[in-house]
Design a protein around this motif. Structure first.
Motif, PDB file in Angstrom:
ATOM      1  N   GLU A 434      -4.210  -7.859  -8.485  1.00 14.49           N
ATOM      2  CA  GLU A 434      -3.526  -6.941  -7.579  1.00 14.49           C
ATOM      3  C   GLU A 434      -2.236  -7.592  -7.092  1.00 14.49           C
ATOM      4  OE1 GLU A 434      -4.142  -3.935  -6.728  1.00 14.49           O
ATOM      5  OE2 GLU A 434      -6.129  -3.669  -7.620  1.00 14.49           O
ATOM      6  N   PRO A 435      -1.198  -6.783  -6.854  1.00 14.59           N
ATOM      7  CA  PRO A 435       0.046  -7.387  -6.357  1.00 14.59           C
ATOM      8  C   PRO A 435      -0.001  -7.643  -4.859  1.00 14.59           C
ATOM      9  CG  PRO A 435       0.329  -5.034  -6.682  1.00 14.59           C
ATOM     10  CD  PRO A 435      -1.089  -5.355  -7.096  1.00 14.59           C
ATOM     11  N   LEU A 436       0.759  -8.649  -4.431  1.00 14.63           N
ATOM     12  CA  LEU A 436       1.057  -8.769  -3.001  1.00 14.63           C
ATOM     13  C   LEU A 436       1.827  -7.507  -2.628  1.00 14.63           C
ATOM     14  CD1 LEU A 436       1.213 -10.883  -0.533  1.00 14.63           C
ATOM     15  CD2 LEU A 436       3.561 -11.238  -1.288  1.00 14.63           C
ATOM     16  N   ASP A 437       1.649  -7.018  -1.414  1.00 14.22           N
ATOM     17  CA  ASP A 437       2.388  -5.830  -0.978  1.00 14.22           C
ATOM     18  C   ASP A 437       3.898  -6.099  -1.046  1.00 14.22           C
ATOM     19  OD1 ASP A 437       2.798  -3.309   0.026  1.00 14.22           O
ATOM     20  OD2 ASP A 437       1.984  -3.702   2.027  1.00 14.22           O
ATOM     21  N   ASP A 438       4.679  -5.024  -1.193  1.00 15.45           N
ATOM     22  CA  ASP A 438       6.137  -5.144  -1.208  1.00 15.45           C
ATOM     23  C   ASP A 438       6.596  -5.824   0.097  1.00 15.45           C
ATOM     24  OD1 ASP A 438       8.856  -4.654  -1.695  1.00 15.45           O
ATOM     25  OD2 ASP A 438       8.743  -2.854  -0.457  1.00 15.45           O
ATOM     26  N   PRO A 439       7.391  -6.907   0.009  1.00 16.02           N
ATOM     27  CA  PRO A 439       7.775  -7.633   1.233  1.00 16.02           C
ATOM     28  C   PRO A 439       8.435  -6.737   2.281  1.00 16.02           C
ATOM     29  CG  PRO A 439       8.323  -8.935  -0.687  1.00 16.02           C
ATOM     30  CD  PRO A 439       7.839  -7.615  -1.198  1.00 16.02           C
ATOM     31  N   ALA A 440       9.256  -5.749   1.837  1.00 16.01           N
ATOM     32  CA  ALA A 440       9.904  -4.867   2.817  1.00 16.01           C
ATOM     33  C   ALA A 440       8.848  -4.022   3.539  1.00 16.01           C
ATOM     34  CB  ALA A 440      10.920  -3.957   2.118  1.00 16.01           C
ATOM     35  N   ALA A 441       7.867  -3.555   2.779  1.00 13.57           N
ATOM     36  CA  ALA A 441       6.799  -2.750   3.392  1.00 13.57           C
ATOM     37  C   ALA A 441       5.970  -3.611   4.343  1.00 13.57           C
ATOM     38  CB  ALA A 441       5.903  -2.161   2.298  1.00 13.57           C
ATOM     39  N   LEU A 442       5.695  -4.848   3.939  1.00 14.96           N
ATOM     40  CA  LEU A 442       4.926  -5.750   4.811  1.00 14.96           C
ATOM     41  C   LEU A 442       5.663  -5.994   6.126  1.00 14.96           C
ATOM     42  CD1 LEU A 442       3.471  -8.671   2.625  1.00 14.96           C
ATOM     43  CD2 LEU A 442       2.195  -7.004   3.983  1.00 14.96           C
ATOM     44  N   THR A 443       6.973  -6.210   6.009  1.00 10.97           N
ATOM     45  CA  THR A 443       7.783  -6.464   7.211  1.00 10.97           C
ATOM     46  C   THR A 443       7.698  -5.259   8.144  1.00 10.97           C
ATOM     47  OG1 THR A 443       9.261  -7.790   5.865  1.00 10.97           O
ATOM     48  CG2 THR A 443      10.117  -7.086   8.007  1.00 10.97           C
ATOM     49  N   GLU A 444       7.803  -4.074   7.553  1.00  9.93           N
ATOM     50  CA  GLU A 444       7.772  -2.847   8.369  1.00  9.93           C
ATOM     51  C   GLU A 444       6.401  -2.694   9.039  1.00  9.93           C
ATOM     52  OE1 GLU A 444       6.965   1.011   9.554  1.00  9.93           O
ATOM     53  OE2 GLU A 444       6.107   0.336   7.637  1.00  9.93           O
ATOM     54  N   LYS A 445       5.334  -3.004   8.294  1.00 10.85           N
ATOM     55  CA  LYS A 445       3.980  -2.871   8.859  1.00 10.85           C
ATOM     56  C   LYS A 445       3.770  -3.862  10.004  1.00 10.85           C
ATOM     57  CE  LYS A 445       2.082  -1.253   4.503  1.00 10.85           C
ATOM     58  NZ  LYS A 445       1.337  -1.559   3.291  1.00 10.85           N
ATOM     59  N   MET A 446       4.229  -5.081   9.820  1.00  8.63           N
ATOM     60  CA  MET A 446       4.051  -6.091  10.878  1.00  8.63           C
ATOM     61  C   MET A 446       4.846  -5.685  12.122  1.00  8.63           C
ATOM     62  SD  MET A 446       1.929  -8.489  10.088  1.00  8.63           S
ATOM     63  CE  MET A 446       1.121  -9.274   8.690  1.00  8.63           C
ATOM     64  N   LYS A 447       6.041  -5.130  11.906  1.00  8.92           N
ATOM     65  CA  LYS A 447       6.860  -4.684  13.054  1.00  8.92           C
ATOM     66  C   LYS A 447       6.151  -3.559  13.792  1.00  8.92           C
ATOM     67  CE  LYS A 447      11.614  -5.740  11.827  1.00  8.92           C
ATOM     68  NZ  LYS A 447      12.739  -5.231  11.072  1.00  8.92           N
TER      69      LYS A 447
END
Ligand code: SF4
Length: 544
Positions: A434-447
Motif C-alpha cells: 500500500e502507498p503512504l498517503d499523498d504528503p499534501a493530503a496528509l498535511t491537510e488532514k493533520m491541519k
C-alpha cells in the motif's frame, strides 16, 4: 557552577561501577567479540534484545563479549569498548544490534570512526567481520548490504551457539564467512549474493521459536541493571513475542508470528530471584496484555513488591483488576490504540474493537482514577475516506465526554491525548504494497485535526510531522539504492533537506502507486501478494 564534563575514561568508570549483574558472567575467553548498540549507553542498555545477546555471547565457552555504544566515539581515539577500553578494529567480530532504522546513521558513523573500512568489499584479512542483528536485520537488510558482512535473522538463542562454534575455529576471514553462510538464519551478501540467489532455494530462513518450544525457554531478561538508563534500574522480562490480533499494518505481529508466550511461573521465578537487586519491573511483549496469564503475572509482581508500569494495554484486555493494580502503584497515565475513528475502518485493518467496547473500556479507565489517556490513531490508512478523518475527531470528542463525566464523579478532570500518526506501510505485513498517503493530503488532514482538537477542552493533540512520515516510510521499505542517501544522512544532512532533495527517489519507494500489485497479479487489499513480495527488497526472507 557548571559541572565539569567527565572525560571518556571517567564516564566509563562511573557507568561500570553502577552496573549490577543479574547473572555472574565469566567474560573469559580467547575469542573476543564487540557487541554494539548504535545509540547512547542510556538507550542501548534499555534495550532487552541487546542485553540478552550480551548474556548469551558471554555464556559461550571461550567467548568474551565487550559492549560499545555510539556515544563512546566522543573520545578522539575512536570508539572503544566499555569493559576493556579496546578499539573496535582489534576484535575479530564487531556485532551490532539494530532495532530502529533511525540508528543506521550512527552505524555508518561508527565504522569509519573505528577505522574499519565501510565498504565490506574493501575489508581484508585482519579487519573485523561486521555483523548486524536485531529487528532491522530480519525486516529488510537490503539497505545495509553494501556495508555489512553478515546479517543474523532470528531469535538469538537459535543463532548464537552455532555462530560461536565458527568463531572458535579461528579460520581465515574468507573461510569464516563461508562457514557462517552455511548456518541457518545468517545472510552473508558476499557468499549468498545481493538477493540471496546463492542461498538454498534463494531464501534466507529466519530462525525463530515455535510456540511450544518458545513457551518453555528461559524468558529473556535484563542482564545488567543500572540507574544510567532511560528505564532506570528496571528489571525487564519478555513475556511474549507476537500478537494474536494481527492488525494488518503491524509488522511485529506478522514478522514474529506464531506468537510465543512464556509461563507466569517462569516470569515470576526470575522476578523473585532478582527482587533483592531492584523493586522496578517492566514487562516486554509485542502486546503486553495479550498474554493469557497477564493477571497472575501482575498479581505476582505486585505481591513481590515490584512497581510495574505498562506502557500500552490492548483494549479488549483492560479489566478492573489490571487497572486497580496499576493505579494502586500511583500510575495516572495509560495508552490505548483505537487506530481508526470508526468500526468500518477498524474492521478493514483487522482491529477487532467495536465502538461499544471502546466506550465501555474508557469508562472503566476513568473510574479507575487514570487521568491521562493517550489514544493512538492513524490517518492515511488504506481505504480511508474524508469522512473517516472526521470520525477521528468525533470519536475523540465522544470519548472525552465519557472520560470527563466519570472523572468528575471522582473529583478529577483528566486529559485525552490523541496521538495521530500517518499510516506507514511496513514490510512483511499484508499492507506492505500500500502507498503512504499523498504528503499534501496528509498535511491537510493533520491541519484539520489540529484545528478541531485545539478547540476541544481537555484534549492535547500530538500529530506526526509529515516529513517524518515520509522518512520513516522510506527507511522501512528502501533497497540498495538508498546507500548514497544514508551516507548523506550520516554526514549530518537534516531529514527535511534529504526528503526535499531526494523527493522523487523517496516517493518511488513509499508511493509505488500499487504498481507491483497490478494487472494479472492484482490482489484484494490487505492480502499478501506473492508476486509483489518476490520483487520487494526483502523478498528473499522466509519464515521457518
Ligand atoms: S494489537 Fe498492537 S501489537 Fe497486536 S497486532 Fe495490533 S498493533 Fe500489533
Amino acid at each position: 557552577m557548571a559541572q565539569p564534563v567527565p572525560t571518556p575514561s571517567e564516564r566509563r568508570r562511573v557507568l561500570l561501577a553502577a552496573e549490577r549483574e543479574t547473572e555472574s558472567l565469566s567474560r573469559h575467553g580467547r575469542t573476543r567479540v564487540a557487541l554494539g548498540f548504535p545509540n547512547s549507553y542510556e538507550i542501548g542498555m534499555s534495550n532487552l534484545g541487546f542485553q540478552w545477546v550480551y548474556r548469551l555471547l558471554n555464556r559461550e565457552e571461550n567467548i568474551a563479549c565487550d559492549r560499545f555504544f555510539a556515544d563512546e566515539d566522543a573520545d578522539r581515539r575512536g570508539p572503544r569498548t566499555l569493559e576493556t577500553d579496546t578499539p573496535l578494529g582489534d576484535f575479530p567480530l564487531v556485532a551490532f544490534s539494530i532495532s530502529w532504522e533511525m540508528d543506521y546513521v550512527n552505524f555508518l558513523r561508527l565504522l569509519p570512526a573505528a577505522r574499519i573500512p565501510l565498504d565490506r568489499t574493501e575489508r581484508g584479512e585482519g579487519d573485523p567481520i561486521v555483523l548486524v542483528g536485531g529487528d532491522c536485520a530480519r525486516i529488510n537488510p537490503a539497505p545495509l548490504a553494501a556495508w555489512v558482512d553478515v546479517f543474523a535473522m532470528g531469535d538469538a538463542e537459535k543463532i548464537v551457539p552455532s555462530l560461536a562454534d565458527v568463531l572458535r575455529r579461528d579460520l581465515t576471514r574468507d573461510a569464516t564467512l563461508a562457514a557462517l553462510a552455511d548456518l541457518k538464519g545468517l545472510y552473508v551478501p558476499a557468499v549468498h549474493g545481493a538477493r540471496a540467489e546463492g542461498a538454498e532455494d534463494g531464501k534466507i530462513v529466519v530462525q525463530q521459536f515455535k510456540a511450544g518450544e518458545g513457551a518453555l525457554r528461559e524468558p529473556p531478561h535484563t542482564t545488567l541493571l543500572t540507574p544510567h538508563t532511560e528505564l532506570s534500574d528496571k528489571l525487564l522480562i519478555e513475556i511474549a513475542r507476537g500478537c494474536s490480533e494481527m492488525c494488518r499494518f503491524c509488522w511485529a505481529a506478522y514478522a514474529m508470528a506464531p506468537q510465543v508466550r512464556v509461563t507466569a511461573d517462569a516470569v515470576l521465578e526470575i522476578a523473585k530471584r532478582n527482587r533483592p537487586l531492584t523493586s522496578r519491573a517492566g514487562l516486554i511483549a509485542t502486546a503486553v496484555a495479550d498474554h493469557p496469564e497477564i493477571l497472575p503475572i501482575l498479581r505476582g509482581l505486585a505481591g513481590l513488591g515490584y512497581h510495574i508500569a505498562l506502557s500500552s494495554v490492548k483494549i479488549d484486555a483492560i479489566s478492573e483488576e489490571i487497572l486497580a493494580i496499576l493505579t494502586k502503584q500511583g500510575e495516572h497515565a495509560l495508552a490505548i490504540a483505537p487506530e481508526a475513528g470508526n468500526e468500518r475502518l477498524r474492521r478493514a485493518i483487522n482491529k477487532k474493537v467495536s465502538d461499544e467496547m471502546l466506550f465501555d473500556k474508557v469508562r472503566l479507565i476513568a473510574r479507575s482514577g487514570i487521568t491521562q489517556l493517550k489514544l493512538y490513531l492513524q490517518v492515511g490508512l488504506p481505504g480511508e475516506t474524508d469522512g473517516d478523518v472526521d470520525d477521528v475527531v468525533g470519536l475523540v470528542d465522544a470519548l472525552r465526554l465519557v472520560f470527563l463525566e466519570e472523572g468528575r464523579k471522582l473529583g478529577r478532570v483528566g486529559t485525552l491525548v490523541p496521538t495521530v500518526n500517518a499510516f506507514i506501510p511496513k514490510p512483511h505485513t499484508p499492507f506492505e504494497n500500500e502507498p503512504l498517503d499523498d504528503p499534501a493530503a496528509l498535511t491537510e488532514k493533520m491541519k484539520r485535526l489540529s484545528a478541531a482538537f485545539w478547540k476541544m477542552p481537555n484534549v492535547t493533540f500530538r500529530g506526526m510531522p509529515v516529513v517524518e512520515a515520509i522518512w520513516e516510510a522510506y527507511l522501512a521499505k528502501m533497497g540498495p539504492e538508498s546507500a548514497p542517501i544514508l551516507l548523506e544522512a550520516a554526514a549530518g544532512a537534516p531529514v527535511r533537506r534529504l526528503v526535499k532533495t531526494h523527493r522523487d527517489t523517496l516517493m518511488a519507494v513509499v508511493r509505488p502507486g500499487r504498481a507491483l500489485a497490478l494487472a494479472e497479479h492484482e490482489s484484494p487489499r490487505g492480502v499478501f501478494d506473492p508476486h509483489a513480495r518476490q520483487a520487494a527488497p526483502w523478498g528473499f526472507i522466509a519464515k521457518s
